[in-house]
Design a protein around this motif. Structure first.
Motif, mmCIF file in Angstrom:
data_model
loop_
_atom_site.group_PDB
_atom_site.id
_atom_site.type_symbol
_atom_site.label_atom_id
_atom_site.label_comp_id
_atom_site.label_asym_id
_atom_site.label_seq_id
_atom_site.Cartn_x
_atom_site.Cartn_y
_atom_site.Cartn_z
ATOM 1 N N PRO A 189 -18.505 -25.172 1.984
ATOM 2 C CA PRO A 189 -19.788 -25.062 1.287
ATOM 3 C C PRO A 189 -19.634 -25.247 -0.225
ATOM 4 O O PRO A 189 -18.608 -24.876 -0.801
ATOM 5 C CB PRO A 189 -20.227 -23.619 1.588
ATOM 6 N N LEU A 190 -20.651 -25.840 -0.848
ATOM 7 C CA LEU A 190 -20.638 -26.083 -2.295
ATOM 8 C C LEU A 190 -21.606 -25.088 -2.935
ATOM 9 O O LEU A 190 -22.828 -25.289 -2.902
ATOM 10 C CB LEU A 190 -21.074 -27.519 -2.594
ATOM 11 N N PRO A 191 -21.060 -23.989 -3.507
ATOM 12 C CA PRO A 191 -21.936 -22.918 -3.997
ATOM 13 C C PRO A 191 -22.641 -23.287 -5.294
ATOM 14 O O PRO A 191 -21.995 -23.586 -6.294
ATOM 15 C CB PRO A 191 -20.970 -21.745 -4.218
ATOM 16 N N ASN B 232 -13.786 -28.238 -2.785
ATOM 17 C CA ASN B 232 -14.549 -27.788 -1.611
ATOM 18 C C ASN B 232 -15.163 -28.982 -0.880
ATOM 19 O O ASN B 232 -15.137 -29.048 0.349
ATOM 20 C CB ASN B 232 -15.654 -26.807 -2.017
ATOM 21 N N ALA B 233 -15.697 -29.920 -1.643
ATOM 22 C CA ALA B 233 -16.342 -31.082 -1.011
ATOM 23 C C ALA B 233 -15.323 -31.917 -0.244
ATOM 24 O O ALA B 233 -15.599 -32.428 0.843
ATOM 25 C CB ALA B 233 -17.037 -31.932 -2.066
ATOM 26 N N LEU B 234 -14.122 -32.026 -0.794
ATOM 27 C CA LEU B 234 -13.068 -32.782 -0.105
ATOM 28 C C LEU B 234 -12.726 -32.140 1.235
ATOM 29 O O LEU B 234 -12.421 -32.831 2.211
ATOM 30 C CB LEU B 234 -11.800 -32.771 -0.960
ATOM 31 N N GLU B 235 -12.762 -30.811 1.240
ATOM 32 C CA GLU B 235 -12.329 -30.077 2.424
ATOM 33 C C GLU B 235 -13.482 -29.675 3.334
ATOM 34 O O GLU B 235 -13.291 -28.888 4.266
ATOM 35 C CB GLU B 235 -11.516 -28.857 1.973
ATOM 36 N N LEU C 125 -17.366 -38.805 -4.260
ATOM 37 C CA LEU C 125 -16.330 -38.550 -3.250
ATOM 38 C C LEU C 125 -16.611 -39.320 -1.961
ATOM 39 O O LEU C 125 -15.678 -39.824 -1.325
ATOM 40 C CB LEU C 125 -16.257 -37.058 -2.940
ATOM 41 N N ASP C 126 -17.890 -39.433 -1.590
ATOM 42 C CA ASP C 126 -18.235 -40.232 -0.400
ATOM 43 C C ASP C 126 -17.723 -41.656 -0.586
ATOM 44 O O ASP C 126 -17.210 -42.285 0.339
ATOM 45 C CB ASP C 126 -19.754 -40.252 -0.176
ATOM 46 N N ARG C 127 -17.856 -42.154 -1.831
ATOM 47 C CA ARG C 127 -17.426 -43.531 -2.112
ATOM 48 C C ARG C 127 -15.901 -43.630 -2.183
ATOM 49 O O ARG C 127 -15.298 -44.541 -1.602
ATOM 50 C CB ARG C 127 -18.052 -43.997 -3.438
ATOM 51 N N LEU C 128 -15.251 -42.667 -2.868
ATOM 52 C CA LEU C 128 -13.807 -42.801 -3.128
ATOM 53 C C LEU C 128 -12.945 -42.316 -1.959
ATOM 54 O O LEU C 128 -11.841 -42.816 -1.755
ATOM 55 C CB LEU C 128 -13.417 -42.018 -4.388
ATOM 56 N N ALA C 129 -13.445 -41.330 -1.221
ATOM 57 C CA ALA C 129 -12.599 -40.735 -0.170
ATOM 58 C C ALA C 129 -13.174 -40.966 1.223
ATOM 59 O O ALA C 129 -12.612 -40.497 2.213
ATOM 60 C CB ALA C 129 -12.441 -39.239 -0.435
ATOM 61 N N SER D 75 -16.600 -37.099 8.887
ATOM 62 C CA SER D 75 -17.244 -37.397 10.168
ATOM 63 C C SER D 75 -18.401 -36.405 10.404
ATOM 64 O O SER D 75 -18.400 -35.299 9.875
ATOM 65 C CB SER D 75 -16.225 -37.292 11.302
ATOM 66 N N ARG D 76 -19.363 -36.791 11.142
ATOM 67 C CA ARG D 76 -20.543 -35.991 11.488
ATOM 68 C C ARG D 76 -21.380 -35.621 10.259
ATOM 69 O O ARG D 76 -22.075 -34.649 10.247
ATOM 70 C CB ARG D 76 -20.151 -34.697 12.241
ATOM 71 N N MET D 77 -21.278 -36.427 9.203
ATOM 72 C CA MET D 77 -22.058 -36.109 8.017
ATOM 73 C C MET D 77 -22.560 -37.384 7.366
ATOM 74 O O MET D 77 -21.802 -38.348 7.225
ATOM 75 C CB MET D 77 -21.142 -35.378 7.019
ATOM 76 N N GLU D 78 -23.827 -37.402 7.004
ATOM 77 C CA GLU D 78 -24.400 -38.546 6.295
ATOM 78 C C GLU D 78 -23.851 -38.604 4.870
ATOM 79 O O GLU D 78 -23.565 -39.658 4.332
ATOM 80 C CB GLU D 78 -25.928 -38.392 6.232
ATOM 81 N N SER D 79 -23.738 -37.398 4.292
ATOM 82 C CA SER D 79 -23.300 -37.299 2.899
ATOM 83 C C SER D 79 -22.753 -35.901 2.674
ATOM 84 O O SER D 79 -23.172 -34.940 3.322
ATOM 85 C CB SER D 79 -24.497 -37.537 1.983
ATOM 86 N N ARG D 80 -21.826 -35.791 1.705
ATOM 87 C CA ARG D 80 -21.300 -34.457 1.368
ATOM 88 C C ARG D 80 -22.375 -33.557 0.762
ATOM 89 O O ARG D 80 -22.185 -32.357 0.671
ATOM 90 C CB ARG D 80 -20.119 -34.595 0.405
ATOM 91 N N ARG D 81 -23.500 -34.152 0.377
ATOM 92 C CA ARG D 81 -24.593 -33.332 -0.160
ATOM 93 C C ARG D 81 -25.041 -32.269 0.853
ATOM 94 O O ARG D 81 -25.616 -31.260 0.480
ATOM 95 C CB ARG D 81 -25.789 -34.205 -0.522
#
Ligand code: NAD
Ligand code: TYD
Length: 350
Positions: free
Chosen positions: A209-211, A203-206, A266-270, A274-280
């Motif tokens: 939402p991370l439930p 989900n984070a890659l795509e 994932l932020d580091r490896l992938a 765009s438009r996001m500070e972090s996948r968090r």
């Protein structure tokens, strides 16, 4: 162990175990993998294994609830040992539809035990792979030991507890040589993306939402799957017959911390989306799981003292290996996320 029957060998842990064992220097036998190939079983998990290990691996599509079919396998391959992984394994599915859990986990285990009992003397070991969830939930402190009483809270854990009791009973009553292992949460390559770690990775890659269920503060103890495989093989070789062994990772982590760690890696490896500070930013708290166990933690000192086992992988290195595997195996991911997967995601997460 000349002809080792592995049940559920096409699932997550079973396929890792078969690959591990075929490479182990101290196993020269043949593995007969029986699997019903449910949504969670995937022949791709063992692609190329027959040609890499000629004569040492056989697959038979078999349902452990089909006693007649099982009998044919036991007789046809002269089975002399069993390592039993096959199960319905996902807590949320057991809450939605418990039926298959009762059939496969309880009746299926009973069928296998009956066939082993019919061959007492020829069967040198029946190893039963189980979970720490049979012990129920812990408060803020304490650990599950092999003496902790069983208090399962979900249909999944209740069905696994029943199967553990049956295996123990066959050891005591019929003197079937058994070992049982109760392990904490596994993560690693080939895990079906309904479970927390791979679901969050994908989900984070795509950018989905991370439930996170409830307040996200539930604790699980996490173990890299190959550490689990090593422990199982050690117990099969040298564990005392009739005994149970806890297996754990010494890695208690709150769910929210896992999800954050996956986002950061994932932020580091992938790269950051765009438009996001972090996948968090994708983290979404959702309705809690009914009967959600608060905390699991394992005391595995029996395994450590008797057999010298400790986990090799740290959570950081194991998680990075896992994430890299999912990044490198997009075809596998696309294939397992079939229509059935889409239907489950819709039912569970809306
Ligand atoms: P999984 O769901 O990935 O795989 C289960 C396998 O069993 C699949 O290949 C499936 O096709 C097969 N199967 C299901 N029903 C069957 C049937 N009726 N007959 C034959 N095959 C059938 O599960 P997993 O995560 O690999 O877990 C394997 C075992 O380890 C289970 O017994 C589970 O309870 C136990 N366990 C899992 C974890 C974990 O974190 N995943 C932790 C501790 C113990
Ligand atoms: P899971 O991987 O289903 O394993 P188990 O229920 O056997 O421990 O879940 C691990 C933890 O993560 C558990 O506390 C439930 C939680 N969880 C979420 O918060 N969100 C999810 O989407 C899933 C699948 C699990």
């Amino acid at each position: 162990m000349k002809n080792l029957l592995v049940t559920g060998g096409s699932g997550f842990i079973g396929s890792n175990f078969i690959r591990y064992l075929l490479e182990a220097p101290d196993f020269s036998g043949r593995i007969i993998n029986i699997d019903k190939l449910t949504y969670a079983g995937n022949p791709e998990n063992l692609k190329g294994i027959e040609s890499r290990f000629p004569g040492r691996y056989v697959f038979e599509k078999t349902d452990i609830c089909d006693a007649k079919g099982l009998e044919g396998v036991f007789a046809g391959y002269q089975i002399d040992a069993v390592c039993h992984f096959a199960a319905e394994s996902h807590v949320d599915r057991s809450i939605a539809r418990p039926d298959d859990f009762i059939q496969t986990n309880i009746v299926g285990t009973f069928n296998l035990l009956e066939l082993a009992r019919a061959r007492l003397g020829a069967i040198t070991l029946f190893h039963h792979v189980s979970t720490d969830e049979v012990f129920g939930s812990l408060g803020e402190d304490g650990y599950f030991t092999e003496e902790t009483s069983y208090k399962p809270n979900s249909p999944y854990s209740a069905s696994k507890a029943s199967s553990d009791h049956l295996v123990r009973a066959y050891s005591k009553t019929y003197k079937l040589p058994v070992t049982i292992s109760n392990c904490s949460n596994n993560y690693g390559p080939y895990q079906f993306p309904e479970k927390l770690v791979p679901l969050i990775i994908l989900n984070a890659l795509e950018g989905k939402p991370l439930p996170v269920y409830g307040d996200g503060l539930n604790v699980r103890d996490w173990l890299f799957v190959l550490d689990h495989c090593e422990a199982i093989w050690l117990i099969m070789k040298r564990g005392r017959r009739g005994e149970t062994y806890n297996i754990g990772g010494n890695n208690e982590i709150r769910n929210i911390k896992i999800v954050e760690a996956i986002c950061d890696l994932l932020d580091r490896l992938a790269g950051k989306p765009s438009r996001m500070e972090s996948r968090r930013e994708l983290i979404t708290f959702v309705k809690d799981r009914p009967g959600h166990d608060r905390r699991y933690a394992i005391d595995f000192s029996k395994l450590k003292t008797e057999l010298g086992w400790t986990p090799r992988e740290s959570f950081e290195t194991g998680l990075e290996k896992t994430i890299r595997w999912y990044l490198d195996n997009r075809e596998w991911v696309d294939r397992v996320r079939s229509g059935e997967y889409q239907a489950w995601m819709k039912e569970q997460y809306g």
